[in-house]
Design an enzyme around this catalytic site. Structure first.
Site, PDB file in Angstrom:
ATOM      1  N   HIS A 188      13.603  65.030  12.985  1.00 10.96           N
ATOM      2  CA  HIS A 188      12.253  64.709  12.517  1.00 10.96           C
ATOM      3  C   HIS A 188      12.241  63.322  11.877  1.00 10.96           C
ATOM      4  CE1 HIS A 188      10.607  68.928  12.742  1.00 10.96           C
ATOM      5  NE2 HIS A 188      11.897  69.126  12.922  1.00 10.96           N
TER       6      HIS A 188
ATOM      7  N   CYS B 103       4.705  65.577  14.267  1.00 10.47           N
ATOM      8  CA  CYS B 103       4.573  66.333  13.024  1.00 10.47           C
ATOM      9  C   CYS B 103       3.131  66.262  12.524  1.00 10.47           C
ATOM     10  CB  CYS B 103       5.527  65.729  11.987  1.00 10.47           C
ATOM     11  SG  CYS B 103       5.231  66.275  10.309  1.00 10.47           S
ATOM     12  N   GLU B 104       2.553  67.421  12.286  1.00  9.29           N
ATOM     13  CA  GLU B 104       1.166  67.443  11.834  1.00  9.29           C
ATOM     14  C   GLU B 104       1.008  66.985  10.384  1.00  9.29           C
ATOM     15  OE1 GLU B 104       0.415  72.022  10.373  1.00  9.29           O
ATOM     16  OE2 GLU B 104       0.158  71.581  12.491  1.00  9.29           O
ATOM     17  N   HIS B 105       2.098  66.922   9.632  1.00 11.70           N
ATOM     18  CA  HIS B 105       2.006  66.517   8.234  1.00 11.70           C
ATOM     19  C   HIS B 105       2.022  65.002   8.056  1.00 11.70           C
ATOM     20  CE1 HIS B 105       3.974  70.656   7.538  1.00 11.70           C
ATOM     21  NE2 HIS B 105       2.674  70.762   7.484  1.00 11.70           N
ATOM     22  N   HIS B 106       2.737  64.289   8.936  1.00 14.68           N
ATOM     23  CA  HIS B 106       2.888  62.844   8.764  1.00 14.68           C
ATOM     24  C   HIS B 106       2.505  62.036  10.000  1.00 14.68           C
ATOM     25  CE1 HIS B 106       5.777  64.769   5.966  1.00 14.68           C
ATOM     26  NE2 HIS B 106       5.218  63.923   5.130  1.00 14.68           N
TER      27      HIS B 106
ATOM     28  N   CYS C  20       9.936  62.160  10.166  1.00 13.61           N
ATOM     29  CA  CYS C  20       9.356  62.240   8.815  1.00 13.61           C
ATOM     30  C   CYS C  20      10.453  62.438   7.764  1.00 13.61           C
ATOM     31  CB  CYS C  20       8.302  63.343   8.726  1.00 13.61           C
ATOM     32  SG  CYS C  20       8.875  64.975   9.191  1.00 13.61           S
TER      33      CYS C  20
ATOM     34  N   GLN D  45       7.768  72.538  13.794  1.00 11.70           N
ATOM     35  CA  GLN D  45       8.804  73.133  14.639  1.00 11.70           C
ATOM     36  C   GLN D  45       8.803  74.659  14.560  1.00 11.70           C
ATOM     37  OE1 GLN D  45      12.691  71.396  14.178  1.00 11.70           O
ATOM     38  NE2 GLN D  45      13.710  73.187  15.047  1.00 11.70           N
TER      39      GLN D  45
END
Length: 194
Positions: free
Chosen positions: A154, A85-88, A156, A126
């Site tokens: 996920h 995940c690019e956010h976390h 996250c 995703q």
């Protein structure tokens, strides 16, 4: 992409140096026995899980296109993938199922899995992953439509934040006849749900 490439030692050392500092900021002692080699191992793992940045999925797909006049629909179901995940910067993982309507050509089956890996092994979301796979197959292969279904869990959402252990995310993208023919989409979905 299953076998890890040789790692650039300069990159490994640079990333390892940053990871050692992160360990210190977290309150750990990077010089304790259990963590002595962790920064280097983690640096190599990060390079492995982001190897998709160095892959050319279009060139990969084009290596195995064959003439074929049969098959109304080709489906490859449950291609497993692991992404980040690019956010976390936490893992998400699941399966991708791909369907397409051949137009005189078919794609080697293993190339579909390699295309999935090339996009999954990047910092990713995703929704974008599903679309990238769809567009790549549509571009690489003469077809009357492409459909991609992705189902993932996920970390996250499971290991932090809302901590919802049973959550699963599903994304769907399609082109061509799949856009206008609901019966065709339903045929694909019924096949992959079996």
């Amino acid at each position: 992409m299953a076998t890890p490439a040789k790692h650039d030692s300069a990159k490994v050392e640079a990333i390892a140096g940053h990871l050692e500092e992160i360990l210190k900021l977290l309150g750990e002692d990077p010089s304790r026995e259990g963590l002595l080699k962790t920064p280097v191992r983690a640096a190599k793992a990060l390079l492995d899980i982001t190897a998709g940045y160095h892959a050319d999925p279009l060139a990969t797909a084009r290596k195995a296109i064959f003439d074929h006049d049969g098959s109304k629909m080709v489906i490859v179901k449950d291609i497993e993938f692991y992404s980040t995940c690019e956010h976390h910067i936490l893992p998400f993982f699941g399966t991708v199922s791909v369907g397409y309507l051949p137009k005189g050509k078919i794609l080697g089956l293993s190339k579909l899995a390699r295309v999935v890996d090339a996009f999954a092994r990047r910092l990713q979301v995703q929704e974008r992953l599903t679309g990238q796979i769809t567009r790549l197959i549509d571009e690489a292969l003469p077809n009357d439509g492409v459909i991609v279904w992705c189902r993932a869990q996920h970390l996250c959402m499971k290991a932090r934040g809302v901590e919802k252990q049973e959550s699963v995310t599903t994304t769907l993208d399609y082109t061509g006849r799949f856009e206008t023919d609901a019966a065709l989409r339903n045929e694909f979905l019924s096949q992959i749900m079996r």
